[in-house]
Design an enzyme around this catalytic site. Sequence first.
Site, short mmCIF file in Angstrom:
data_model
loop_
_atom_site.label_atom_id
_atom_site.label_comp_id
_atom_site.label_asym_id
_atom_site.label_seq_id
_atom_site.Cartn_x
_atom_site.Cartn_y
_atom_site.Cartn_z
N GLU A 19 44.89 37.64 39.94
CA GLU A 19 43.86 36.87 40.67
C GLU A 19 43.28 35.77 39.77
O GLU A 19 43.58 35.68 38.59
CB GLU A 19 42.72 37.78 41.13
CG GLU A 19 42.73 38.13 42.61
CD GLU A 19 42.31 36.97 43.50
OE1 GLU A 19 42.15 35.85 43.00
OE2 GLU A 19 42.16 37.19 44.71
N ARG A 102 32.49 46.31 43.71
CA ARG A 102 32.89 45.61 42.49
C ARG A 102 32.88 44.11 42.75
O ARG A 102 32.97 43.66 43.90
CB ARG A 102 34.29 46.04 42.04
CG ARG A 102 35.41 45.61 42.99
CD ARG A 102 36.78 45.76 42.32
NE ARG A 102 37.89 45.47 43.21
CZ ARG A 102 38.34 44.25 43.48
NH1 ARG A 102 37.76 43.18 42.95
NH2 ARG A 102 39.38 44.09 44.28
N ASN A 104 34.49 40.39 42.74
CA ASN A 104 35.81 39.87 43.09
C ASN A 104 35.86 38.39 42.69
O ASN A 104 35.50 38.03 41.58
CB ASN A 104 36.07 40.09 44.58
CG ASN A 104 37.54 40.03 44.95
OD1 ASN A 104 38.38 40.60 44.25
ND2 ASN A 104 37.87 39.36 46.03
N ASN A 150 35.77 36.26 48.76
CA ASN A 150 36.99 35.72 48.18
C ASN A 150 36.84 34.24 47.84
O ASN A 150 35.95 33.86 47.12
CB ASN A 150 38.19 36.02 49.08
CG ASN A 150 39.17 36.96 48.41
OD1 ASN A 150 39.51 36.79 47.24
ND2 ASN A 150 39.62 37.96 49.13
N ASP A 200 42.75 34.70 51.25
CA ASP A 200 42.31 35.26 49.97
C ASP A 200 41.67 34.14 49.14
O ASP A 200 40.68 33.56 49.55
CB ASP A 200 43.50 35.92 49.28
CG ASP A 200 43.10 36.93 48.21
OD1 ASP A 200 42.24 36.61 47.39
OD2 ASP A 200 43.67 38.03 48.18
#
Length: 293
Positions: A19, A102, A104, A150, A200
Amino acid sequence: MPASLRPDIAFDGHATLGEGPVWDDEHQRLVWVDILPGLVHRFDPATGGDHVFRAGKQVGSTALRHGGGLVLAVEDGFALLDPGWQRLDQVAVVEHPGPPVRFNEGKCDPAGRFLAGTMAYDETSAVGSLYRLGTDFAVTKLFDGVTISNGLAWTADGATMYYIDSPTQGVDAFDYDAATGRLGNRRRVVDIPAEAGLPDGMTLDADGCLWVALWGGSAVHRYTPDGRLDTVLSLPAPNITCPVFGGPGLGTLYVTSAREGLDERQLAAQPHAGALFAADVGACGLPTLRFAS
């Protein structure tokens, strides 16, 4: 019909959840993360080498700092990695009521603040939030009600912020005041059909078009400012996570991917899942935004 492009494999890293790619224009390197094992990578396109820092906790995203080193959105807050990539210091802990979450995806805004959002480990709906880390390391919650926080991107003039909450199947825009960080006038600008994949990460090119990674869609889609799909970059992996422009003149699109969610049969059929891809897509990106502290 949208134009179709093909990528190369830049680094076959077999990332669990690759990522957050960020182009370091000063050193001509690509920084990216593997979230679940807590790895921060520094890839050198000239040599193919890839240096890894082990954070000791999950790392959702990262950004370059003006003075060198990185700012990280770690599992439970924000941290700084020194320029030598030897020491990690946590500068803020963010506590969340309710289901465990969490951090991101995250990126810096035009004023040098770092924005990052959260998601529940079990993807419980609407328990995540979007936060801002100021240059004084103060943390501000910008809004909540998020499921999977995202993609983030800002227009070249800093007046518009784009944002993705993945299960909403699209991209929203906000009016953005770069001086204050104030958000307003949220509206939908891109709708993505579920059969195309889950939106995403994303990045913006110099023409103001959005490049959106599609988890489960084996592709990155380019959308014009009016929301029209005009280019498809097909990739040999199903779970595509985030694109960024890098290389000389910011003319190469780098794309991260993931092995997470694939069983042994699927991994055998998709051996490049988790790779870092690169493609000449006929467009150039915008300069990297850095954390101003």
